[in-house]
Design an enzyme around this catalytic site. Sequence first.
Site, PDB file in Angstrom:
ATOM      1  N   ASP A  56      -8.521  -1.417  -7.374  1.00 51.10           N
ATOM      2  CA  ASP A  56      -7.960  -0.159  -6.724  1.00 51.10           C
ATOM      3  C   ASP A  56      -7.901   1.212  -7.129  1.00 51.10           C
ATOM      4  O   ASP A  56      -7.650   1.486  -8.304  1.00 51.10           O
ATOM      5  CB  ASP A  56      -6.439  -0.578  -6.410  1.00 51.10           C
ATOM      6  CG  ASP A  56      -5.674   0.466  -5.610  1.00 51.10           C
ATOM      7  OD1 ASP A  56      -6.334   1.314  -5.063  1.00 51.10           O
ATOM      8  OD2 ASP A  56      -4.364   0.247  -5.032  1.00 51.10           O
TER       9      ASP A  56
ATOM     10  N   CYS B 237       0.948  -1.384   0.032  1.00 51.32           N
ATOM     11  CA  CYS B 237       0.148  -0.153  -0.017  1.00 51.32           C
ATOM     12  C   CYS B 237       0.776   1.216   0.019  1.00 51.32           C
ATOM     13  O   CYS B 237       1.684   1.580  -0.766  1.00 51.32           O
ATOM     14  CB  CYS B 237      -0.947  -0.051   1.265  1.00 51.32           C
ATOM     15  SG  CYS B 237      -2.129  -1.584   1.144  1.00 51.32           S
TER      16      CYS B 237
ATOM     17  N   HIS C 259      -7.186  -3.036  -3.370  1.00 52.13           N
ATOM     18  CA  HIS C 259      -6.073  -2.661  -2.452  1.00 52.13           C
ATOM     19  C   HIS C 259      -6.015  -3.255  -1.239  1.00 52.13           C
ATOM     20  O   HIS C 259      -6.947  -3.374  -0.372  1.00 52.13           O
ATOM     21  CB  HIS C 259      -6.577  -1.065  -2.464  1.00 52.13           C
ATOM     22  CG  HIS C 259      -5.504  -0.270  -1.912  1.00 52.13           C
ATOM     23  ND1 HIS C 259      -4.369   0.216  -2.368  1.00 52.13           N
ATOM     24  CD2 HIS C 259      -5.555   0.213  -0.602  1.00 52.13           C
ATOM     25  CE1 HIS C 259      -3.682   0.890  -1.897  1.00 52.13           C
ATOM     26  NE2 HIS C 259      -4.336   0.908  -0.406  1.00 52.13           N
TER      27      HIS C 259
END
Length: 251
Positions: A189, A134, A221
């Site tokens: 995402d 991330c 995500h």
Amino acid sequence: MTAVQGTDVDIATADGVADAYLAHPADGLPHPGVLFYQDAFGIRPHLKAMADRLAGEGYTVLVPNVFYRHGRTPVFDLPEFIDPSADPTIWQQIMPVMMSLTPELTDRDSAAYLDWLAQSPLVADGPVAITGYCMGARLAMRTAAAFPDRVAAAGGFHGGRMVTEDADSPHLLAGRVTAELYFGFADQDQSMTEEQIRTFQEALDTAGVRNTCEIYRGADHGYTQADTPAYSAEASERHWEALLGLLKRTF
């Protein structure tokens, strides 16, 4: 998989002391170093388990608390299963802390993390690798660009905001990178669209960076994070295969 030892360590930085988790083979010998950048939720049992798995493959893995300026781990009061959609106050805790970690602070901190690895008897001589998740994917890219002589490879997984309109957008750093890069993006995402992915890869290709950018179809995500709703066992195992392949090519 070899036996692994995990310990907590402190890292002196230009701005204080960053606590960190260190995982390494239990033989006490030097092994290739890997700097492991957290996601926004920080160091917690799941992240330590990921570091342990990586160490079991023969690496010395350092997971720094990149939010150390806001306190030692755990920085946030989070449940065992982290679901921001069920509790929006989670992001209210995290977002101001994330926003406070500027590129300048990131570069200063990453120098300290790399110095710590270079000085550890548990780390083999030479450049290290990085993996990031991330927000950690952005940190991995920044560190590879800031210290090209010290980073041989970097992997980023479900990274968002790798392409922005900002002057410090990660994709604009491509010309400074000499490491081999691997990025595994999630097609679900919203923080990294397919157009942005194309722009990111074009920047790497134009700069002559050895890279692989792949899109994980059907993944959200955060697909590697088993303590969140975004987790995908299939995508996570694909990430392990890609990451370990990158490391084996490097060391």
